[in-house]
Design a protein around this motif. Structure first.
Motif, PDB file in Angstrom:
ATOM      1  N   ALA A   1       0.880  -1.189  -0.092  1.00  0.00           N
ATOM      2  CA  ALA A   1      -0.015  -0.196  -0.032  1.00  0.00           C
ATOM      3  C   ALA A   1       0.752   1.361   0.067  1.00  0.00           C
ATOM      4  O   ALA A   1       2.001   1.011   0.473  1.00  0.00           O
ATOM      5  CB  ALA A   1      -0.947  -0.158   1.220  1.00  0.00           C
ATOM      6  N   PHE A   2       0.282   2.381  -0.577  1.00  0.00           N
ATOM      7  CA  PHE A   2       0.572   3.573  -0.376  1.00  0.00           C
ATOM      8  C   PHE A   2       0.226   4.185   0.841  1.00  0.00           C
ATOM      9  O   PHE A   2      -0.941   4.249   1.091  1.00  0.00           O
ATOM     10  CB  PHE A   2       0.696   4.533  -1.501  1.00  0.00           C
ATOM     11  N   VAL A   3       1.022   4.770   1.996  1.00  0.00           N
ATOM     12  CA  VAL A   3       0.530   5.307   3.217  1.00  0.00           C
ATOM     13  C   VAL A   3       0.767   6.774   3.196  1.00  0.00           C
ATOM     14  O   VAL A   3       1.727   7.273   2.983  1.00  0.00           O
ATOM     15  CB  VAL A   3       1.176   4.694   4.350  1.00  0.00           C
ATOM     16  N   ARG A   4      -0.482   7.582   3.555  1.00  0.00           N
ATOM     17  CA  ARG A   4      -0.166   8.868   4.037  1.00  0.00           C
ATOM     18  C   ARG A   4      -0.570   8.800   5.317  1.00  0.00           C
ATOM     19  O   ARG A   4      -1.278   8.223   6.156  1.00  0.00           O
ATOM     20  CB  ARG A   4      -1.314   9.554   3.163  1.00  0.00           C
ATOM     21  N   ILE A   5       0.390   9.966   6.089  1.00  0.00           N
ATOM     22  CA  ILE A   5       0.386   9.999   7.367  1.00  0.00           C
ATOM     23  C   ILE A   5      -0.340  11.482   7.859  1.00  0.00           C
ATOM     24  O   ILE A   5       0.407  12.401   7.700  1.00  0.00           O
ATOM     25  CB  ILE A   5       1.700   9.726   8.167  1.00  0.00           C
TER      26      ILE A   5
END
Length: 291
Positions: free
Chosen positions: A63-67
């Motif tokens: 997955a691509f994760v945004r925080i």
């Protein structure tokens, strides 16, 4: 209607660092800052970071994760949150080796008997990489202090970027530092154009550091994985510790290994699932049924 209304969430924590996981891979909506702030309110679903999962952008990644921080701002890295999404994804897929993508780069994770290990990549010490507002002679100790000019409480921090900017102040006793008062002032100091995470670090031995962190966009936290990594590499760089240390935070211990072979930082610690549910309009600050 709130953008995230009816989306499933999982509430987790890493050493007490409060994490909300939103798996948005099937409906990749951005997290509106105002909805993040509404969700973080006391009595709703208080969190330190949202880890929002999006479809992977590269083959072989999960997955691509945004925080997203509690104030709605975005962060480049969150070590404790990364351990949480590794546990979440392992439970979903059965995998014990996982790779996530982030704006700070790839995050490789492995799950073993000692806990969840995250490869936090290499630290960056250049003033422009942190970033600072201008050149400094040595990022091992910059000219910055807090408290009375004649008797500063904190002074001459080491600075580093480990996916986000950190300033580490060395102190004799972390409990004697009012980080709740000094943290906001230092986070927003003009020397940090992108703000910074502020830590007070106490060296107990060459293998042990006690740490308290004022986290950018969050405030005081029970644990900060990138803060632990930052303190460990800065201490080793100054010769205060070796390259493998235990970092004790209010929520517990992390083991940080600044690997000599390639300078990658390996962070090992626990994560746990607390509960799950679905977001409602009221949680997100909108009237139920609003269009």
């Amino acid at each position: 209607m709130a953008a995230l209304e009816n989306r499933p969430f999982v509430k987790m924590n890493g050493l007490g660092n409060e994490i909300v996981v939103l798996d948005l891979r099937e409906a990749p909506l951005m997290v509106p800052p105002e909805e993040a702030r509404a969700l973080a309110r006391d009595g709703v679903l208080p969190f330190d970071q949202i880890m929002a999962l999006y479809p992977p952008q590269s083959e072989g990644t999960h997955a691509f994760v945004r925080i997203i921080n509690a104030d709605g701002s975005e962060s480049g890295a969150c070590g404790n949150g990364t351990r949480c999404i590794a546990l979440y994804e392992s439970g979903r897929t059965g995998a014990d080796h996982l790779v996530f993508e982030s704006v700070a780069g790839p995050l490789a994770c492995s799950i073993g008997p000692e806990g969840i290990t995250v490869d936090m990549d290499v630290p960056r010490f250049g003033w422009h990489d942190i970033p600072l507002a201008g050149p400094v002679a040595d990022t091992r100790a910059i000219e910055l202090q807090a408290g009375p000019a004649e008797a500063p409480v904190l002074r001459a921090p080491a600075v580093v970027n480990v996916g986000n900017p950190h300033a580490i102040f060395w102190v004799d006793d972390v409990e004697a530092v009012d980080l709740a008062r000094l943290g906001p002032e230092l986070e927003h100091h003009p020397i940090f154009p992108e703000r910074a995470n502020i830590s007070a670090a106490q060296i107990v031995s060459p293998e042990h550091i006690i740490l308290r962190v004022w986290e950018r966009g969050v405030g005081l936290t029970r644990a900060c994985g990138t803060g632990a990594c930052a303190a460990a590499v800065c201490a080793a760089r100054l010769g205060l510790t070796g390259r493998r240390v235990t970092v004790t935070l209010p929520g517990g211990d992390l083991v940080i290994d600044w690997r000599e072979s390639d300078d990658h930082i390996l962070m090992t610690g626990p994560a746990e699932i607390e509960f799950d549910g679905r977001l409602t309009a009221a949680m997100l600050g909108a009237p139920a049924g609003a269009e």
